[in-house]
Design a protein around this motif. Structure first.
Motif, PDB file in Angstrom:
ATOM      1  N   GLU A  59       0.788  -1.225   0.000  1.00  0.00           N
ATOM      2  CA  GLU A  59       0.000   0.000   0.000  1.00  0.00           C
ATOM      3  C   GLU A  59       0.826   1.284   0.000  1.00  0.00           C
ATOM      4  N   TYR A  60       1.963   1.246  -0.702  1.00  0.00           N
ATOM      5  CA  TYR A  60       2.737   2.469  -0.912  1.00  0.00           C
ATOM      6  C   TYR A  60       2.237   3.110  -2.201  1.00  0.00           C
ATOM      7  N   ALA A  61       1.866   4.364  -2.115  1.00  0.00           N
ATOM      8  CA  ALA A  61       1.370   5.076  -3.299  1.00  0.00           C
ATOM      9  C   ALA A  61       2.534   5.693  -4.063  1.00  0.00           C
ATOM     10  N   LEU A  62       2.523   5.522  -5.373  1.00  0.00           N
ATOM     11  CA  LEU A  62       3.533   6.133  -6.224  1.00  0.00           C
ATOM     12  C   LEU A  62       3.238   7.626  -6.344  1.00  0.00           C
ATOM     13  N   ILE A  63       4.161   8.455  -5.864  1.00  0.00           N
ATOM     14  CA  ILE A  63       3.986   9.904  -5.883  1.00  0.00           C
ATOM     15  C   ILE A  63       4.477  10.483  -7.201  1.00  0.00           C
ATOM     16  N   GLY A  64       5.581   9.949  -7.688  1.00  0.00           N
ATOM     17  CA  GLY A  64       6.128  10.464  -8.935  1.00  0.00           C
ATOM     18  C   GLY A  64       7.054   9.477  -9.609  1.00  0.00           C
ATOM     19  N   ARG A  65       7.211   9.670 -10.906  1.00  0.00           N
ATOM     20  CA  ARG A  65       8.103   8.819 -11.684  1.00  0.00           C
ATOM     21  C   ARG A  65       8.835   9.706 -12.672  1.00  0.00           C
ATOM     22  N   GLU A  66      10.153   9.514 -12.772  1.00  0.00           N
ATOM     23  CA  GLU A  66      10.965  10.271 -13.719  1.00  0.00           C
ATOM     24  C   GLU A  66      11.827   9.310 -14.503  1.00  0.00           C
ATOM     25  N   GLY A  67      12.160   9.717 -15.708  1.00  0.00           N
ATOM     26  CA  GLY A  67      12.988   8.888 -16.568  1.00  0.00           C
ATOM     27  C   GLY A  67      12.140   7.938 -17.372  1.00  0.00           C
TER      28      GLY A  67
END
Length: 57
Positions: free
Chosen positions: A5-13
């Motif tokens: 249950e960790y929410a993805l806050i951001g993704r780069e690359g």
């Protein structure tokens, strides 16, 4: 991360670029292609770091 249950806050690359960063707030994950891992000498940089075993992962 999803299972715990960790929410993805951001993704780069992008995977095509050889390096992706995933931001889960308190946890940041870097994913490297073999080529980028060698270029940035990731294993050499962290060779003296402690190893942490995560049970149930």
């Amino acid at each position: 991360m999803y299972k715990n249950e960790y929410a993805l806050i951001g993704r780069e690359g992008r995977s095509e670029g050889g390096w992706v960063l995933l931001d889960y707030g308190d946890i940041v994950v870097h994913l490297f292609s073999d080529e980028m891992r060698e270029f940035y000498n990731i294993d050499g940089t962290w060779r003296d770091a402690d190893t942490i075993v995560v049970k149930g992962a």
